[in-house]
Design a protein around this motif. Structure first.
Motif, PDB file in Angstrom:
ATOM      1  N   SER A  92      82.490 -18.973 -12.467  1.00  0.00           N
ATOM      2  CA  SER A  92      81.774 -18.174 -11.467  1.00  0.00           C
ATOM      3  C   SER A  92      82.171 -16.703 -11.555  1.00  0.00           C
ATOM      4  O   SER A  92      81.360 -15.821 -11.306  1.00  0.00           O
ATOM      5  CB  SER A  92      82.003 -18.723 -10.061  1.00  0.00           C
ATOM      6  N   PHE A  93      83.421 -16.435 -11.926  1.00  0.00           N
ATOM      7  CA  PHE A  93      83.866 -15.041 -12.057  1.00  0.00           C
ATOM      8  C   PHE A  93      83.154 -14.361 -13.218  1.00  0.00           C
ATOM      9  O   PHE A  93      82.742 -13.207 -13.108  1.00  0.00           O
ATOM     10  CB  PHE A  93      85.386 -14.979 -12.251  1.00  0.00           C
ATOM     11  N   THR A  94      82.969 -15.078 -14.323  1.00  0.00           N
ATOM     12  CA  THR A  94      82.284 -14.489 -15.472  1.00  0.00           C
ATOM     13  C   THR A  94      80.781 -14.343 -15.232  1.00  0.00           C
ATOM     14  O   THR A  94      80.141 -13.523 -15.870  1.00  0.00           O
ATOM     15  CB  THR A  94      82.512 -15.310 -16.759  1.00  0.00           C
ATOM     16  N   ARG A  95      80.236 -15.122 -14.317  1.00  0.00           N
ATOM     17  CA  ARG A  95      78.801 -15.062 -13.997  1.00  0.00           C
ATOM     18  C   ARG A  95      78.541 -14.361 -12.668  1.00  0.00           C
ATOM     19  O   ARG A  95      77.517 -14.604 -12.023  1.00  0.00           O
ATOM     20  CB  ARG A  95      78.230 -16.464 -13.924  1.00  0.00           C
ATOM     21  N   GLU A  96      79.436 -13.514 -12.262  1.00  0.00           N
ATOM     22  CA  GLU A  96      79.373 -12.873 -10.950  1.00  0.00           C
ATOM     23  C   GLU A  96      78.033 -12.175 -10.695  1.00  0.00           C
ATOM     24  O   GLU A  96      77.426 -12.342  -9.634  1.00  0.00           O
ATOM     25  CB  GLU A  96      80.533 -11.877 -10.839  1.00  0.00           C
ATOM     26  N   LYS A  97      77.551 -11.424 -11.656  1.00  0.00           N
ATOM     27  CA  LYS A  97      76.281 -10.701 -11.465  1.00  0.00           C
ATOM     28  C   LYS A  97      75.108 -11.668 -11.308  1.00  0.00           C
ATOM     29  O   LYS A  97      74.264 -11.491 -10.452  1.00  0.00           O
ATOM     30  CB  LYS A  97      76.034  -9.748 -12.633  1.00  0.00           C
TER      31      LYS A  97
ATOM     32  N   ASN B 201      71.097 -20.310  -3.740  1.00  0.00           N
ATOM     33  CA  ASN B 201      71.966 -21.305  -3.097  1.00  0.00           C
ATOM     34  C   ASN B 201      73.318 -21.308  -3.791  1.00  0.00           C
ATOM     35  O   ASN B 201      73.619 -22.193  -4.591  1.00  0.00           O
ATOM     36  CB  ASN B 201      71.302 -22.683  -3.163  1.00  0.00           C
ATOM     37  N   LEU B 202      74.130 -20.333  -3.482  1.00  0.00           N
ATOM     38  CA  LEU B 202      75.429 -20.184  -4.121  1.00  0.00           C
ATOM     39  C   LEU B 202      76.326 -21.395  -3.868  1.00  0.00           C
ATOM     40  O   LEU B 202      76.959 -21.912  -4.785  1.00  0.00           O
ATOM     41  CB  LEU B 202      76.117 -18.907  -3.629  1.00  0.00           C
ATOM     42  N   SER B 203      76.359 -21.867  -2.643  1.00  0.00           N
ATOM     43  CA  SER B 203      77.192 -23.013  -2.308  1.00  0.00           C
ATOM     44  C   SER B 203      76.768 -24.234  -3.102  1.00  0.00           C
ATOM     45  O   SER B 203      77.605 -24.976  -3.623  1.00  0.00           O
ATOM     46  CB  SER B 203      77.108 -23.293  -0.807  1.00  0.00           C
ATOM     47  N   GLY B 204      75.482 -24.454  -3.220  1.00  0.00           N
ATOM     48  CA  GLY B 204      74.964 -25.576  -3.996  1.00  0.00           C
ATOM     49  C   GLY B 204      75.345 -25.467  -5.459  1.00  0.00           C
ATOM     50  O   GLY B 204      75.708 -26.458  -6.104  1.00  0.00           O
TER      51      GLY B 204
ATOM     52  N   ALA C 178      84.346 -11.888  -1.916  1.00  0.00           N
ATOM     53  CA  ALA C 178      83.625 -11.953  -0.653  1.00  0.00           C
ATOM     54  C   ALA C 178      82.861 -13.252  -0.447  1.00  0.00           C
ATOM     55  O   ALA C 178      82.744 -13.734   0.683  1.00  0.00           O
ATOM     56  CB  ALA C 178      82.654 -10.771  -0.552  1.00  0.00           C
ATOM     57  N   HIS C 179      82.339 -13.842  -1.523  1.00  0.00           N
ATOM     58  CA  HIS C 179      81.431 -14.980  -1.348  1.00  0.00           C
ATOM     59  C   HIS C 179      81.904 -16.292  -1.976  1.00  0.00           C
ATOM     60  O   HIS C 179      81.577 -17.362  -1.472  1.00  0.00           O
ATOM     61  CB  HIS C 179      80.048 -14.644  -1.919  1.00  0.00           C
TER      62      HIS C 179
END
Length: 163
Positions: free
Chosen positions: A41-46, A53-56, A7-8
């Motif tokens: 990012s998949f392993t750090r999803e939580k 600032n996810l995009s950053g 989703a993000h």
């Protein structure tokens, strides 16, 4: 139900790929670097689901992956070269504002012009590839692209969106 990643994070793949490609100038390498970022990012999803600032974070992670690759392959020999890469990043941020403006104006064009402009300017296809993809003549590609560019230029001038 979509995961946080789907989703993000996944929707930002186009922007991140273009950024990686602009830094490394190699499609395969840009894809590899982006894949590494997606794995992290998949392993750090939580952890990332609460990030302010996810995009950053994604851009910084991408930059770090690129720098890591360059260091491993001895393509960056000094701190000055790293600073140059960071300066290019800030220039890209300025360019991203202009790109966002163009993408908003693009929505005001006829669908055919939007599609051709997108394929040429964003995806980087050449005229022949666009003609084959859309099953239209090469002349139609050229005419529609010219009209799209001209109309966007006029709209930017009229709306005073030029720097």
């Amino acid at each position: 139900m979509k995961s946080f990643f789907e989703a993000h994070i996944w929707p930002q793949r186009g922007k991140l790929y273009r950024l990686a490609f602009s830094w490394v100038k190699d499609r395969a390498l840009a894809e590899d670097v982006l894949q590494n970022v997606f794995e992290k990012s998949f392993t750090r999803e939580k952890e990332l689901s609460n990030h302010a600032n996810l995009s950053g974070w994604l851009v910084l992670s991408l930059k770090n992956e690129v720098l890591s690759h360059f260091r491993q392959h001895k393509k960056i020999g000094s701190l000055e070269e790293v600073k140059q890469l960071v300066n290019e990043e800030s220039q890209l941020e300025d360019q991203s504002d202009s790109v966002q403006k163009v993408m908003l104006l693009l929505k005001e064009l006829p669908e055919k012009q939007q599609e051709i402009f997108q394929l040429r300017e964003v995806e980087g296809l050449d005229y022949e590839e666009i003609a084959a993809h859309l099953e239209i003549s090469l002349d139609q590609v050229k005419v529609n692209l010219h009209r799209a560019r001209k109309k966007i230029r006029e709209m930017m001038i009229n709306k005073q969106l030029t720097p």
